[in-house]
Design a protein around this motif. Structure first.
Motif, PDB file in Angstrom:
ATOM      1  N   LEU A  58     -14.753 -55.811-105.755  1.00 40.91           N
ATOM      2  CA  LEU A  58     -15.233 -57.112-106.217  1.00 40.91           C
ATOM      3  C   LEU A  58     -14.669 -58.223-105.352  1.00 40.91           C
ATOM      4  O   LEU A  58     -15.223 -59.300-105.242  1.00 40.91           O
ATOM      5  CB  LEU A  58     -14.805 -57.355-107.665  1.00 40.91           C
ATOM      6  N   GLN A  59     -13.495 -57.945-104.794  1.00 46.77           N
ATOM      7  CA  GLN A  59     -12.860 -58.900-103.889  1.00 46.77           C
ATOM      8  C   GLN A  59     -12.410 -58.173-102.632  1.00 46.77           C
ATOM      9  O   GLN A  59     -12.157 -56.972-102.654  1.00 46.77           O
ATOM     10  CB  GLN A  59     -11.615 -59.505-104.544  1.00 46.77           C
ATOM     11  N   ARG A  79      -4.592 -48.023-103.528  1.00 51.56           N
ATOM     12  CA  ARG A  79      -5.851 -48.480-104.111  1.00 51.56           C
ATOM     13  C   ARG A  79      -5.861 -49.987-104.310  1.00 51.56           C
ATOM     14  O   ARG A  79      -6.807 -50.544-104.843  1.00 51.56           O
ATOM     15  CB  ARG A  79      -6.087 -47.775-105.445  1.00 51.56           C
ATOM     16  N   THR A  95     -11.428 -68.493-104.096  1.00 49.68           N
ATOM     17  CA  THR A  95     -10.262 -67.633-104.329  1.00 49.68           C
ATOM     18  C   THR A  95      -9.357 -68.206-105.392  1.00 49.68           C
ATOM     19  O   THR A  95      -9.393 -69.402-105.690  1.00 49.68           O
ATOM     20  CB  THR A  95      -9.446 -67.479-103.021  1.00 49.68           C
ATOM     21  N   TYR A  96      -8.507 -67.340-105.937  1.00 47.61           N
ATOM     22  CA  TYR A  96      -7.456 -67.789-106.848  1.00 47.61           C
ATOM     23  C   TYR A  96      -6.308 -68.387-106.040  1.00 47.61           C
ATOM     24  O   TYR A  96      -5.592 -69.270-106.509  1.00 47.61           O
ATOM     25  CB  TYR A  96      -6.978 -66.598-107.672  1.00 47.61           C
ATOM     26  N   GLY A 121       0.040 -43.303-103.759  1.00 47.51           N
ATOM     27  CA  GLY A 121      -1.377 -43.062-104.036  1.00 47.51           C
ATOM     28  C   GLY A 121      -1.983 -44.199-104.847  1.00 47.51           C
ATOM     29  O   GLY A 121      -3.135 -44.584-104.632  1.00 47.51           O
ATOM     30  N   GLN A 179     -14.997 -71.178-111.100  1.00 49.16           N
ATOM     31  CA  GLN A 179     -15.056 -70.157-110.045  1.00 49.16           C
ATOM     32  C   GLN A 179     -13.672 -69.594-109.738  1.00 49.16           C
ATOM     33  O   GLN A 179     -13.502 -68.397-109.570  1.00 49.16           O
ATOM     34  CB  GLN A 179     -15.615 -70.776-108.764  1.00 49.16           C
ATOM     35  N   VAL A 180     -12.694 -70.506-109.643  1.00 48.33           N
ATOM     36  CA  VAL A 180     -11.330 -70.069-109.324  1.00 48.33           C
ATOM     37  C   VAL A 180     -10.836 -69.088-110.392  1.00 48.33           C
ATOM     38  O   VAL A 180     -10.259 -68.045-110.080  1.00 48.33           O
ATOM     39  CB  VAL A 180     -10.370 -71.281-109.215  1.00 48.33           C
ATOM     40  N   LYS A 206     -10.965 -61.465-111.420  1.00 44.84           N
ATOM     41  CA  LYS A 206     -11.196 -60.294-110.569  1.00 44.84           C
ATOM     42  C   LYS A 206      -9.895 -59.819-109.926  1.00 44.84           C
ATOM     43  O   LYS A 206      -9.595 -58.631-109.923  1.00 44.84           O
ATOM     44  CB  LYS A 206     -12.196 -60.635-109.453  1.00 44.84           C
ATOM     45  N   GLN A 207      -9.139 -60.766-109.384  1.00 46.89           N
ATOM     46  CA  GLN A 207      -7.943 -60.402-108.621  1.00 46.89           C
ATOM     47  C   GLN A 207      -6.927 -59.677-109.500  1.00 46.89           C
ATOM     48  O   GLN A 207      -6.306 -58.722-109.088  1.00 46.89           O
ATOM     49  CB  GLN A 207      -7.313 -61.649-108.007  1.00 46.89           C
ATOM     50  N   ARG A 208      -6.756 -60.156-110.725  1.00 38.21           N
ATOM     51  CA  ARG A 208      -5.686 -59.604-111.545  1.00 38.21           C
ATOM     52  C   ARG A 208      -6.144 -58.531-112.522  1.00 38.21           C
ATOM     53  O   ARG A 208      -5.344 -57.738-112.977  1.00 38.21           O
ATOM     54  CB  ARG A 208      -4.996 -60.730-112.297  1.00 38.21           C
ATOM     55  N   ASP A 250     -12.646 -44.174-112.092  1.00 39.21           N
ATOM     56  CA  ASP A 250     -12.157 -44.122-110.717  1.00 39.21           C
ATOM     57  C   ASP A 250     -10.785 -44.800-110.595  1.00 39.21           C
ATOM     58  O   ASP A 250     -10.680 -45.915-110.118  1.00 39.21           O
ATOM     59  CB  ASP A 250     -13.179 -44.821-109.810  1.00 39.21           C
ATOM     60  N   VAL A 251      -9.765 -44.119-111.087  1.00 36.39           N
ATOM     61  CA  VAL A 251      -8.395 -44.624-110.907  1.00 36.39           C
ATOM     62  C   VAL A 251      -7.617 -43.578-110.121  1.00 36.39           C
ATOM     63  O   VAL A 251      -7.973 -42.403-110.123  1.00 36.39           O
ATOM     64  CB  VAL A 251      -7.693 -44.893-112.262  1.00 36.39           C
ATOM     65  N   PRO A 252      -6.541 -44.010-109.438  1.00 36.90           N
ATOM     66  CA  PRO A 252      -5.825 -43.058-108.568  1.00 36.90           C
ATOM     67  C   PRO A 252      -5.025 -41.993-109.315  1.00 36.90           C
ATOM     68  O   PRO A 252      -4.716 -40.951-108.731  1.00 36.90           O
ATOM     69  CB  PRO A 252      -4.886 -43.954-107.751  1.00 36.90           C
ATOM     70  N   GLY A 263     -13.770 -72.977-104.332  1.00 41.27           N
ATOM     71  CA  GLY A 263     -13.599 -72.020-105.431  1.00 41.27           C
ATOM     72  C   GLY A 263     -13.778 -70.569-104.998  1.00 41.27           C
ATOM     73  O   GLY A 263     -14.135 -69.715-105.801  1.00 41.27           O
ATOM     74  N   ASN A 265     -10.258 -55.983-110.263  1.00 38.87           N
ATOM     75  CA  ASN A 265     -10.219 -55.369-108.935  1.00 38.87           C
ATOM     76  C   ASN A 265      -8.898 -54.642-108.685  1.00 38.87           C
ATOM     77  O   ASN A 265      -8.500 -54.443-107.559  1.00 38.87           O
ATOM     78  CB  ASN A 265     -10.442 -56.452-107.863  1.00 38.87           C
ATOM     79  N   GLN A 266      -8.187 -54.288-109.772  1.00 45.52           N
ATOM     80  CA  GLN A 266      -6.914 -53.583-109.656  1.00 45.52           C
ATOM     81  C   GLN A 266      -7.028 -52.279-110.426  1.00 45.52           C
ATOM     82  O   GLN A 266      -7.628 -52.257-111.495  1.00 45.52           O
ATOM     83  CB  GLN A 266      -5.793 -54.393-110.326  1.00 45.52           C
ATOM     84  N   PRO A 267      -6.380 -51.230-109.916  1.00 46.40           N
ATOM     85  CA  PRO A 267      -6.340 -50.027-110.738  1.00 46.40           C
ATOM     86  C   PRO A 267      -5.656 -50.333-112.079  1.00 46.40           C
ATOM     87  O   PRO A 267      -4.597 -50.974-112.077  1.00 46.40           O
ATOM     88  CB  PRO A 267      -5.516 -49.033-109.909  1.00 46.40           C
ATOM     89  N   TYR A 268      -6.232 -49.937-113.167  1.00 47.95           N
ATOM     90  CA  TYR A 268      -5.735 -50.164-114.534  1.00 47.95           C
ATOM     91  C   TYR A 268      -5.722 -51.639-114.942  1.00 47.95           C
ATOM     92  O   TYR A 268      -5.180 -52.001-115.984  1.00 47.95           O
ATOM     93  CB  TYR A 268      -4.314 -49.597-114.754  1.00 47.95           C
ATOM     94  N   GLU A 291     -12.364 -65.773-110.010  1.00 48.81           N
ATOM     95  CA  GLU A 291     -11.697 -65.014-108.940  1.00 48.81           C
ATOM     96  C   GLU A 291     -10.346 -64.489-109.418  1.00 48.81           C
ATOM     97  O   GLU A 291      -9.933 -63.385-109.065  1.00 48.81           O
ATOM     98  CB  GLU A 291     -11.537 -65.862-107.669  1.00 48.81           C
ATOM     99  N   GLU A 292      -9.652 -65.294-110.214  1.00 51.09           N
ATOM    100  CA  GLU A 292      -8.380 -64.838-110.786  1.00 51.09           C
ATOM    101  C   GLU A 292      -8.620 -63.616-111.684  1.00 51.09           C
ATOM    102  O   GLU A 292      -7.869 -62.643-111.651  1.00 51.09           O
ATOM    103  CB  GLU A 292      -7.728 -65.977-111.589  1.00 51.09           C
TER     104      GLU A 292
END
Lengths: 429, 420
Positions: free
Chosen positions: A257-258, A148, A304-305, A144, B121-122, B128-130, B237-239, A302, B133-136, B125-126
Motif C-alpha cells: 500500500l506504501q 517484510r 506521507t505521514y 524473517g 490524506q496524511v 497505512k504506514q502503521r 500473508d504474514v511472515p 499529503g 502495510n505492516q505485518p500484524y 497514510e499514517e
C-alpha cells in the motif's frame, strides 16, 4: 490585548555544557565522569571500538554484543538476568556502526550490587553454545519478520549501496547466522573488549562513594593482559564515493500500500569544517517539522505521514539520507518533489526570515538536548568519538550565527547532488 | 518526588506548575479530556484526525509550528482512546510564546479547508504506514472488536477503517471543537525553569478570557461480563504465526490494575521474566513473547502476545502460554520475585524524573485520574500489593471465559521455511 502580536522572545546566546572529569587509569582505560542532577541514579557506559576478525563477517560482532549477558564462568544467563532485574537496574549491550557497548542504568544505592555482575560480564563471559544456538534460531525468525517491513529493507539496501562490502554496509541474511562459531565470539571478545579499547562514561549525581566503587571493579582488577591490534592490523577504510552512486534500486513488493523511499550519498564528517553548514542545510531541507520536505510533501501534498533527512557521522565515514514512506501511487511525484526541493536550495537564496527561524530552532534543540546530565554526556560523546571536544559547539554556534542565505545556497551546491544520490524504493513504483 | 502547585482559572482551566531550575527549558503540556472513546461509532478516528488539525493554524496564528520554531521550540501531540495530549518544549525564556499559541488554538481554531483536505490524506497514510502495510499491523483493528462488544474501546484510535477518515467533514470538525476543546475540559502543566507566579500571570493573561463551558457527563456503554471464550483465526500473508490473547481487567484506579501490572512484569519484564526464561530460553517454543496492559482508564485489557517458532504448532504454543498463566492462578508468587518487579517499578519511576516533559505529562495524566498528587503515591501503591492480591487477580483475569484470542496463521508456515 492584541492576540495577533506575537510575544517578544529571546535569542539563545549560550550553552552551558558540563565538561567531564577525565582520567586515564593504569590499565589503559579512558574515564569520563559527568556530575549533575538531583536524582540518586547513574548511567555507566563501557564503550569499545569495533574490531573485525580477519576473514569473518561482521555477524560475529552483532552476535558478540547480543551474547555478552548469556553467561560467565560463575553465572548462567538466567542468573545474570535475575540479579540485574532484582536490583531494578537496566543492563544492555548496544551495537552500532562503530562501537560495541554495555550500558548500565542503576539507582545509586544498588551500585555496589550490580558492578560485580558487570565486571564478570566484561572479564569472564563464556558464550555458552546452547545460548548461541538460541540466538541463531530466534534471530533467523525475527529477521524473517523484519524483512517484510519495507522501511527495514530499504535501510539495508541503502547502506549496502553506499558502503558496499565494508562493515558499514553489512546486512545479515539468514545463512550468515549459520556461520557463527563460539570460538569466534571468544576470540573477538578477547581482542576487543579489553581495558585499552574501553572508554568509560559515568553520568549522574556522583556521590563520594561512586568513583571509588567503579575503580575497585574496573581498574585494579581488570588487568591489561590483552593488547590492541597494531595499526598495520587494522585495514585502512576509505570511502571516496557511494558504491552505487546515482543508481536506482527497486525492490517490488506484491500488494504494497506504501513504498519506502530512501535516498542519499556519502557525506562529510563532523570533523570537517563545513559540518555546521551542512547541518544547517540539512535542517532546512528535512531536519525538522517545518522543513522544506515536510512542508511540501506532507503538509501541502499529503503524500506521507512523515519525511525527513539526516546526516550520520561515523568514525570512518559519513552519509546523508532522505527517508519516507508514501502511498504507492505517489512514488514518482514524491521523487520529483524531493528533486525540486534540492534544486530550489541550490538556485534560490532562502528568505532571511526562514534562515533566522531555522537558526533559532537549532539552538533551541541544542539547549533542549542538554536537559539532564545524561544528555550532557551524550553531547560530549558525539564530538569526542570524532576526535573533537566541546569547543565544537562554540564553533557550530559561530558558524550558525554568521550564516547568510548565500552561504546556504553555496553549501547546497557543494554538497547536494540529486543525480548522484543512491535511490532505493521498496514497494511499488 | 515531583512537587507541584495547582490553581484553577475562573473558566475552569486547571493549571499545574512544577519548578525545576536545573534545566534552561520549559515544557508546556495540555491534556484535553477527549479521546477515541468519545467518538461516534460511525465516525471513528476523529479525535486523532482532529489532533492533526490543531496544528493547522488558529485565528491569530496562521502557522502554529513556524511561530514556535522561531523561538527555539518544538511541539507534538498524541491521541489515545481516553485523551488527547499536546506538548511543547522551548527555552524557558521564551515560555510566553507557548501560552500565546496554545491559548489561541483553544479559543479559535481556523477550520481551514486546505488543512482538513491535507490532514485527511496524511492520516490515511499514517493508517497505512502503521496498521495496514505492516505485518500484524491490523491486530488492534481485529482484537479490540473481539474483546469489546459495547464499550467504544472496540475501535482503535486510528479508527475502524480508512473510509471514516476520508469522509470527515468540516461541520464534524467544528462541532467536535465546540464540544470538547474548552478550558474546563483541559489540564495544563508547565514544568521546567519557571515559577508558579510567572505561570499564574501568563495563564491569566492568555487563557482567562476564553469562555468556559459546562462539560456534559460522559455516558459510555459499559462492557458486560464476558462469559465464553472468543476466538478468531486469520490465515494470511504474514511472515510467521502470531498469537494474541486479551483478557478483561479492572479500570485504572482499581487495585486490580496494579496487581495486573505487576503480573505482566512477572511474566515478561526484563530477561529474567517467566515467559522469556521458560518459553523462549528453556522450552524454546517462541521467538518472542510478551505480556502487557493497554493501560486504559476504563476497564482495560491484559494482553499476552507471542510468535511461536516455525516448528511449533499453534496448539502447543497456546498451551504453553496457558500453562504459565495457570501457574500464576495456582501458586502464590514468592516474596523474592515480587520484590524484584517492585524494585523495577521504583527505578523506572525515578528515571522518569530525569525529563521535564515526562514529569509534565505524568502530572497531567494523574490530574486527569483525579489528582496529580497520585503520581507521587504510585510506588507506594505498587509496594502495597501483596502476593495474595496477585493470586486473586490472576484467578479472576486468566480464565478461558474471559479471553479473546486472535491468531495469525502464516500461509506458508509449514515448518520448512528455513531452506536456504
Amino acid at each position: 490585548m492584541d492576540r495577533s502580536i506575537a510575544p517578544d522572545y529571546n535569542e539563545i546566546d549560550r550553552f552551558d555544557l558540563i565538561s567531564p572529569q577525565y582520567e586515564r587509569w593504569a590499565n589503559g582505560m579512558d574515564v569520563f565522569v559527568f556530575d549533575g542532577g538531583e536524582q540518586e541514579l547513574l548511567r555507566i557506559e563501557w564503550i569499545f571500538e569495533n574490531h573485525y576478525l580477519e576473514g569473518k563477517s561482521p555477524i560475529v560482532n552483532l552476535a558478540l554484543s547480543s551474547q555478552l549477558l548469556e553467561g560467565t564462568h560463575s553465572m548462567s544467563s538466567a542468573e545474570i538476568a535475575e540479579k540485574v532485574d532484582f536490583y531494578g537496574a537496566f543492563l544492555r549491550p548496544e551495537y552500532s556502526f562503530d562501537h560495541t557497548s554495555l550500558v548500565l542504568f542503576t539507582l545509586t544505592k544498588h551500585l555496589g550490587k550490580v558492578l560485580p555482575i558487570v565486571r564478570e560480564v566484561l572479564q569472564q563471559a563464556v558464550f555458552p553454545e546452547n545460548e548461541l544456538q538460541t540466538y541463531i534460531r530466534n534471530n533467523k525468525h525475527s529477521l524473517g519478520i523484519s524483512l517484510r517491513k519495507n522501511d527495514f529493507v530499504a535501510r539495508r539496501l541503502f547502506n549496502k549501496a553506499i558502503f558496499g562490502s565494508d562493515p558499514y554496509g553489512f546486512a545479515p541474511v539468514e545463512s550468515d547466522f549459520d556461520t557463527l562459531r563460539r570460538e569466534d565470539l571468544q576470540r573477538l571478545y578477547q581482542q576487543q573488549l579489553c581495558p585499552a579499547n574501553c572508554k568509560l562514561f559515568v553520568a549522574g549525581k556522583i556521590a563520594r562513594e561512586v568513583m571509588p566503587l567503579v575503580r575497585d571493579h574496573f581498574d585494579d582488577l581488570w588487568g591489561g593482559k590483552t593488547m590492541l591490534p597494531s595499526r598495520s592490523q587494522v585495514a585502512e577504510r576509505s570511502f571516496l564515493h557511494s558504491v552505487d552512486a546515482g543508481k536506482l534500486i527497486y525492490e517490488e513488493r506484491e500488494g504494497a500500500l506504501q513504498s519506502a523511499i530512501r535516498l542519499g550519498s556519502l557525506f562529510i564528517k563532523r570533523s570537517h569544517p563545513d559540518f555546521p553548514a551542512v547541518q544547517l542545510l540539512n535542517t532546512i531541507l528535512g531536519g525538522y517539522f517545518g522543513s522544506r520536505l515536510m512542508t511540501n510533501i506532507r503538509e501541502d501534498k499529503g503524500y506521507t505521514y512523515g519525511i525527513g533527512s539526516g546526516i550520520g557521522s561515523l568514525q570512518h565515514a559519513a552519509f546523508f539520507t532522505i527517508a519516507t514512506e508514501v502511498g504507492v501511487e505517489v512514488v514518482g511525484p514524491t521523487l520529483k518533489e524531493i528533486e525540486k526541493e534540492i534544486k530550489r536550495l541550490k538556485e534560490e537564496p532562502l528568505e532571511a526570515d526562514e534562515l533566522s527561524l531555522v537558526k533559532n530552532y537549532i539552538n533551541g534543540t541544542i539547549l533542549g538536548s542538554l536537559e539532564n546530565v545524561f544528555s550532557h554526556a551524550d553531547k560530549f560523546k558525539q564530538v569526542y568519538f570524532q576526535g573533537l571536544d566541546n569547543s565544537y559547539y562554540d564553533y557550530n554556534f559561530q558558524v550558525l550565527r554568521n550564516s547568510i542565505p548565500m552561504d546556504v545556497m553555496e553549501t547546497a551546491n557543494k554538497y547536494l547532488d540529486f543525480d548522484k544520490m543512491v535511490k532505493v524504493i521498496v514497494g511499488k513504483y | 518526588m515531583v512537587t507541584f502547585d495547582r490553581f484553577v482559572l475562573s473558566n475552569g482551566l486547571r493549571v499545574l506548575v512544577h519548578e525545576d531550575p536545573s534545566t534552561p527549558m520549559a515544557a508546556i503540556n495540555i491534556l484535553y479530556n477527549v479521546g477515541a472513546r468519545d467518538e461516534d461509532e460511525e465516525r471513528t478516528g476523529f479525535a486523532h484526525l482532529f489532533e492533526h488539525l490543531m496544528f493547522g493554524g488558529s485565528k491569530n496564528v496562521p502557522q502554529f509550528d513556524t511561530a514556535l520554531q522561531r523561538v527555539g521550540g518544538e511541539s507534538n501531540a498524541f491521541t489515545n482512546n481516553d485523551f488527547t495530549n499536546y506538548y511543547i518544549t522551548l527555552p524557558a525564556a521564551n515560555m510566553e510564546t507557548a501560552f500565546w499559541l496554545e491559548s489561541d488554538r483553544m479559543l479559535s481554531l481556523s477550520f481551514s479547508e486546505k488543512s482538513l483536505d491535507v490532514q485527511r490524506q496524511v492520516v490515511c497514510e499514517e493508517f497505512k504506514q502503521r496498521y495496514l502495510n505492516q505485518p500484524y499491523g491490523t491486530a488492534w483493528l481485529r482484537l479490540r472488536p473481539l474483546a469489546y462488544q459495547l464499550h467504544p474501546y472496540k475501535w482503535a484510535t486510528i479508527g475502524k477503517e480508512l473510509k471514516h477518515i476520508e469522509e470527515a467533514k468540516m461541520e464534524d470538525v467544528r462541532s467536535f471543537f465546540n464540544r470538547f476543546y474548552n478550558p474546563g475540559n483541559a489540564i495544563m502543566v508547565v514544568a521546567g525553569h519557571v515559577t508558579t507566579e510567572e505561570v499564574r500571570k501568563l495563564a491569566e493573561k492568555w487563557f482567562a478570557d476564553i469562555p468556559g463551558m459546562d462539560m456534559p457527563q460522559r455516558h459510555l456503554p459499559q462492557e458486560l461480563q464476558q462469559t465464553e471464550a472468543r476466538r478468531v483465526t486469520f490465515k494470511t500473508d504474514v511472515p510467521a504465526n502470531n498469537i494474541y490473547i486479551a483478557f478483561h481487567m479492572g479500570d485504572r484506579l482499581s487495585e486490580q490494575y496494579y496487581a495486573a501490572d505487576l503480573l505482566s512484569d512477572i511474566l515478561s519484564r526484563g530477561t529474567s521474566s517467566r515467559l522469556y526464561r521458560r518459553l523462549v530460553k528453556e522450552s524454546q517454543l517462541f521467538g518472542e513473547v510478551n505480556a502487557y496492559l493497554l493501560g486504559s482508564l476504563d476497564p482495560g485489557l491484559f494482553i499476552v502476545e507471542g510468535k511461536p517458532l516455525a516448528h511449533v504448532s499453534i496448539e502447543e504454543a497456546e498451551q504453553a502460554i496457558w500453562g504459565e498463566l495457570e501457574v500464576l492462578r495456582s501458586q502464590q508468587v514468592e516474596d523474592y520475585e515480587l520484590e524484584k518487579v517492585k524494585n523495577k517499578v521504583e527505578s523506572t519511576m525515578t528515571f522518569s524524573e530525569m525529563s521535564i516533559l515526562d514529569k509534565a505529562m505524568n502530572l497531567a495524566y494523574f490530574e486527569l485520574l483525579g489528582d496529580a498528587g497520585l503520581l507521587n503515591a504510585e510506588v507506594a501503591k505498587y509496594r502495597s500489593i501483596s502476593a495474595s492480591t496477585l493470586l486473586e487477580a490472576a484467578k479472576q483475569i486468566f480464565t478461558r471465559e474471559n479471553s479473546s484470542t486472535l491468531i495469525y496463521l502464516a500461509e506458508n508456515h509449514d515448518g520448512q521455511k528455513h531452506s536456504a
